[in-house]
Design a protein around this motif. Sequence first.
Motif, PDB file in Angstrom:
ATOM      1  N   PRO A   1       0.808  -1.227   0.000  1.00 39.46           N
ATOM      2  CA  PRO A   1       0.000   0.000   0.000  1.00 39.46           C
ATOM      3  C   PRO A   1       0.841   1.277   0.000  1.00 39.46           C
ATOM      4  CG  PRO A   1      -0.884  -1.596   1.559  1.00 39.46           C
ATOM      5  CD  PRO A   1       0.456  -2.114   1.130  1.00 39.46           C
ATOM      6  N   PHE A   2       1.976   1.250   0.681  1.00 45.41           N
ATOM      7  CA  PHE A   2       2.825   2.434   0.707  1.00 45.41           C
ATOM      8  C   PHE A   2       3.451   2.674  -0.665  1.00 45.41           C
ATOM      9  CE2 PHE A   2       2.635   1.043   5.145  1.00 45.41           C
ATOM     10  CZ  PHE A   2       2.200   2.214   5.749  1.00 45.41           C
ATOM     11  N   ARG A   3       3.833   1.595  -1.348  1.00 42.28           N
ATOM     12  CA  ARG A   3       4.350   1.754  -2.708  1.00 42.28           C
ATOM     13  C   ARG A   3       3.260   2.343  -3.620  1.00 42.28           C
ATOM     14  NH1 ARG A   3       5.812  -3.882  -2.286  1.00 42.28           N
ATOM     15  NH2 ARG A   3       7.836  -4.105  -1.277  1.00 42.28           N
ATOM     16  N   ALA A   4       2.044   1.828  -3.468  1.00 41.51           N
ATOM     17  CA  ALA A   4       0.939   2.337  -4.289  1.00 41.51           C
ATOM     18  C   ALA A   4       0.679   3.812  -3.991  1.00 41.51           C
ATOM     19  CB  ALA A   4      -0.323   1.517  -4.023  1.00 41.51           C
ATOM     20  N   ALA A   5       0.749   4.190  -2.725  1.00 44.04           N
ATOM     21  CA  ALA A   5       0.552   5.592  -2.343  1.00 44.04           C
ATOM     22  C   ALA A   5       1.627   6.475  -2.976  1.00 44.04           C
ATOM     23  CB  ALA A   5       0.580   5.724  -0.825  1.00 44.04           C
ATOM     24  N   ILE A   6       2.860   6.001  -2.967  1.00 43.66           N
ATOM     25  CA  ILE A   6       3.957   6.766  -3.568  1.00 43.66           C
ATOM     26  C   ILE A   6       3.736   6.913  -5.062  1.00 43.66           C
ATOM     27  CG2 ILE A   6       6.438   6.724  -4.066  1.00 43.66           C
ATOM     28  CD1 ILE A   6       6.749   5.310  -1.281  1.00 43.66           C
ATOM     29  N   ALA A   7       3.308   5.837  -5.724  1.00 41.17           N
ATOM     30  CA  ALA A   7       3.021   5.903  -7.158  1.00 41.17           C
ATOM     31  C   ALA A   7       1.916   6.906  -7.462  1.00 41.17           C
ATOM     32  CB  ALA A   7       2.633   4.521  -7.675  1.00 41.17           C
ATOM     33  N   ALA A   8       0.995   7.094  -6.520  1.00 44.22           N
ATOM     34  CA  ALA A   8      -0.107   8.045  -6.698  1.00 44.22           C
ATOM     35  C   ALA A   8       0.267   9.456  -6.272  1.00 44.22           C
ATOM     36  CB  ALA A   8      -1.329   7.574  -5.909  1.00 44.22           C
ATOM     37  N   GLY A   9       1.512   9.658  -5.800  1.00 42.80           N
ATOM     38  CA  GLY A   9       1.955  10.995  -5.433  1.00 42.80           C
ATOM     39  C   GLY A   9       1.490  11.456  -4.068  1.00 42.80           C
ATOM     40  N   VAL A  10       1.341  10.553  -3.100  1.00 48.24           N
ATOM     41  CA  VAL A  10       0.867  10.939  -1.765  1.00 48.24           C
ATOM     42  C   VAL A  10       1.739  12.052  -1.189  1.00 48.24           C
ATOM     43  CG1 VAL A  10       2.252   9.210  -0.499  1.00 48.24           C
ATOM     44  CG2 VAL A  10       0.070  10.002   0.451  1.00 48.24           C
ATOM     45  N   GLY A  11       1.107  12.962  -0.460  1.00 50.45           N
ATOM     46  CA  GLY A  11       1.825  14.127   0.044  1.00 50.45           C
ATOM     47  C   GLY A  11       2.707  13.861   1.238  1.00 50.45           C
ATOM     48  N   THR A  12       2.239  13.050   2.169  1.00 55.30           N
ATOM     49  CA  THR A  12       3.003  12.842   3.390  1.00 55.30           C
ATOM     50  C   THR A  12       2.829  11.419   3.896  1.00 55.30           C
ATOM     51  OG1 THR A  12       3.431  13.637   5.648  1.00 55.30           O
ATOM     52  CG2 THR A  12       1.157  13.727   4.895  1.00 55.30           C
ATOM     53  N   MET A  13       3.818  10.963   4.637  1.00 56.38           N
ATOM     54  CA  MET A  13       3.787   9.650   5.287  1.00 56.38           C
ATOM     55  C   MET A  13       3.963   9.853   6.785  1.00 56.38           C
ATOM     56  SD  MET A  13       3.977   6.732   3.244  1.00 56.38           S
ATOM     57  CE  MET A  13       4.253   6.393   1.491  1.00 56.38           C
ATOM     58  N   CYS A  14       3.175   9.137   7.568  1.00 56.93           N
ATOM     59  CA  CYS A  14       3.331   9.140   9.026  1.00 56.93           C
ATOM     60  C   CYS A  14       4.143   7.922   9.434  1.00 56.93           C
ATOM     61  CB  CYS A  14       1.964   9.104   9.703  1.00 56.93           C
ATOM     62  SG  CYS A  14       2.037   8.980  11.508  1.00 56.93           S
ATOM     63  N   THR A  15       5.080   8.126  10.342  1.00 56.30           N
ATOM     64  CA  THR A  15       5.937   7.029  10.785  1.00 56.30           C
ATOM     65  C   THR A  15       5.262   6.192  11.866  1.00 56.30           C
ATOM     66  OG1 THR A  15       6.955   8.348  12.543  1.00 56.30           O
ATOM     67  CG2 THR A  15       7.955   8.460  10.357  1.00 56.30           C
ATOM     68  N   ALA A  16       5.737   4.968  12.013  1.00 54.95           N
ATOM     69  CA  ALA A  16       5.260   4.061  13.063  1.00 54.95           C
ATOM     70  C   ALA A  16       6.273   4.037  14.203  1.00 54.95           C
ATOM     71  CB  ALA A  16       5.068   2.661  12.510  1.00 54.95           C
ATOM     72  N   HIS A  17       5.789   4.134  15.432  1.00 54.78           N
ATOM     73  CA  HIS A  17       6.651   3.962  16.605  1.00 54.78           C
ATOM     74  C   HIS A  17       6.764   2.466  16.907  1.00 54.78           C
ATOM     75  CE1 HIS A  17       6.557   8.186  17.041  1.00 54.78           C
ATOM     76  NE2 HIS A  17       5.505   8.314  17.826  1.00 54.78           N
ATOM     77  N   ILE A  18       7.405   1.745  15.983  1.00 51.73           N
ATOM     78  CA  ILE A  18       7.508   0.288  16.058  1.00 51.73           C
ATOM     79  C   ILE A  18       8.909  -0.115  15.607  1.00 51.73           C
ATOM     80  CG2 ILE A  18       6.623  -1.901  15.123  1.00 51.73           C
ATOM     81  CD1 ILE A  18       3.949  -0.510  14.652  1.00 51.73           C
ATOM     82  N   CYS A  19       9.450  -1.156  16.219  1.00 50.10           N
ATOM     83  CA  CYS A  19      10.748  -1.692  15.826  1.00 50.10           C
ATOM     84  C   CYS A  19      10.572  -2.784  14.764  1.00 50.10           C
ATOM     85  CB  CYS A  19      11.487  -2.269  17.036  1.00 50.10           C
ATOM     86  SG  CYS A  19      11.884  -1.036  18.303  1.00 50.10           S
ATOM     87  N   TYR A  20      11.429  -2.758  13.761  1.00 46.93           N
ATOM     88  CA  TYR A  20      11.410  -3.737  12.671  1.00 46.93           C
ATOM     89  C   TYR A  20      12.825  -4.296  12.517  1.00 46.93           C
ATOM     90  CZ  TYR A  20       7.090  -1.249  11.553  1.00 46.93           C
ATOM     91  OH  TYR A  20       5.860  -0.660  11.618  1.00 46.93           O
ATOM     92  N   PRO A  21      13.158  -5.385  13.208  1.00 46.43           N
ATOM     93  CA  PRO A  21      14.524  -5.930  13.147  1.00 46.43           C
ATOM     94  C   PRO A  21      14.988  -6.261  11.738  1.00 46.43           C
ATOM     95  CG  PRO A  21      13.298  -6.924  14.952  1.00 46.43           C
ATOM     96  CD  PRO A  21      12.313  -6.111  14.175  1.00 46.43           C
ATOM     97  N   ALA A  22      14.083  -6.609  10.844  1.00 40.82           N
ATOM     98  CA  ALA A  22      14.481  -6.939   9.469  1.00 40.82           C
ATOM     99  C   ALA A  22      14.931  -5.710   8.688  1.00 40.82           C
ATOM    100  CB  ALA A  22      13.319  -7.615   8.742  1.00 40.82           C
ATOM    101  N   LEU A  23      14.571  -4.515   9.191  1.00 38.17           N
ATOM    102  CA  LEU A  23      14.894  -3.283   8.479  1.00 38.17           C
ATOM    103  C   LEU A  23      15.920  -2.428   9.199  1.00 38.17           C
ATOM    104  CD1 LEU A  23      11.258  -2.204   7.474  1.00 38.17           C
ATOM    105  CD2 LEU A  23      12.913  -3.449   6.066  1.00 38.17           C
ATOM    106  N   GLU A  24      15.956  -2.515  10.527  1.00 38.06           N
ATOM    107  CA  GLU A  24      16.819  -1.670  11.347  1.00 38.06           C
ATOM    108  C   GLU A  24      17.653  -2.532  12.283  1.00 38.06           C
ATOM    109  OE1 GLU A  24      19.022   0.471  13.326  1.00 38.06           O
ATOM    110  OE2 GLU A  24      17.831   1.649  11.894  1.00 38.06           O
TER     111      GLU A  24
END
Length: 564
Positions: A246-269
């Motif tokens: 969904p975030f990729r789709a939002a970016i493709a549609a030119g979404v204005g802003t993204m809100c961050t998650a206060h969550i840990c993602y060991p696979a990414l960070e």
Amino acid sequence: MTSPTTCSKNRRLFSRREMVWLSGTALLTGRAWGVLSEGDRKWAEAKLRQLSLAERVGQMMSVHKGVAGLREGLRVGKAGSLQVPRAGKTTARDVVEFNNEIQSLTRIPLITMGAVEAGMGKVAREATVFPNNMAIGATDSEELAHAAARVTAKEARALGIFWPGVTVADVNSNPLNPIINTRSFGDSPEKVSRLLVASIRAVQDERLISTANHFPGHGATSQDSHLELPTVDRTREELDRIDLPPFRAAIAAGVGTMCTAHICYPALEPDQKLPATMSKAILTKLLRDELGFEGFVHSDSLMMEAITRNFTFADAAVQSVRAGCDVLLAYPDWEECFKAVLTAAEKDGEFRSRVDESAGRLLAWKRWVGLFDAKPIDLESCLAVLSNPAHKNTAARVARASMTAVRGNEFLSSLSQRERPLCIVGRQRRPDPSHAALLELLRERWPEATSFELEVEPTAERLRELDGRAKGADAVIFLGFTEVRNNHPDSVRFPKRQAEAVARLSRDVPLAVLCFGSPYAVDGFPDARALACAYDKIPVCLSAAVDALLGKQPWPGKPPVKLG
């Protein structure tokens, strides 16, 4: 602009079917929607040079009405965006007068935020309230998703709000998710993507700022980040397959802003104690460099306990900016946040460049929405927009299209022909007029049915009374409420003793269960003859549900999540 390398990476992360659909989305939306023009960027660069460092930091601060020293802070440029007042009794006049006043105090106009889901009726009582996202998911209609968001955007602009609200991009993959749940369009990445993009298009049709929450995905959590710091232990492959589409789709549609998650993602960070909000690996390397996001990034509230239990406010603010946040939801400790970021910018040239980058983005978006040419809001014109009957009719259309028979459609269709139906209306955990409104609707439209109000914690005497009423009935219909609420992880289910009291009736009398809230709640009734979902407790959903029980309208919705 997005590089060819980024486009190639995005292509690899989508299935062939998703790429075909997204190609159509880009053609429908126009890639330029929400993507700033070269003129916007150059104008912002020139404007930025006119601002002091303190004013540039101020552009990154987002505050609300209740913070101490608000008006003086606005006069000296310590804020760039502001959440308008919202409460059940707030009127359009309150919002218009407040917005006109605060904009008159600033040298650089503020992006005013609605910060709500499900319509501007949560901001001003004359405006329209819509069913929640899961109800829209049950309609599976991009047309209705677009129509609902379009009404919200029109009413937002009429009220002087340029950043209307929250559009949840999270895929609700955990049935026990205590904070997303009905705020999501469903558990299918493809469905969430389609309905999200339709909503984004509608908002940006009105030249307002659209948003997608909560990057890189809050749908798998079993914890509430308002209370603690959750961890999502998904692999990168799982995140690519479930949470990120969904975030990729939002970016493709030119979404204005993204809100961050206060969550840990060991696979990414690699730092397993660092939430996405403070992770450069997530906000810069993944979101900007890999996915090609060009809008601005805003933090979720830095006062949520996921942050305050683990970091000082000053450290959280500075680390969030270093990671890639452009706007900090800094209330209520606005001054501390401002000072921390300003001090860091004064001491560190690289950090100062990050501040300039963020302030420039915000200025460009302010120009894009027309803030620098905006005039004071006219109350009469605002009320004319809010009173448009087509807006309330759109909310009713969504509600009617969302009514869902999970199973037992034939039994549901027979209920209006029963001679002695018993309708049990469950009270909610939190006092609310919804159950009383539902009781009134049943008495008015279905006088043949007996109504029984069941408490959250029924006494032994009330249970005996319920058993007696059920023995004389030829069908029992339980109409219960759930509500996803901050700080109440069990609120996505029916109250335990209430549900137990109803479930045991199915041994002797055919039972139908209708939920106003999370559809997962109906899974607790395996012996019921019929299960149905109405998703929300607002008046249009109550009315549509009663009409469906009476056979006056069909059950056209489809469950937006897997049940059973």
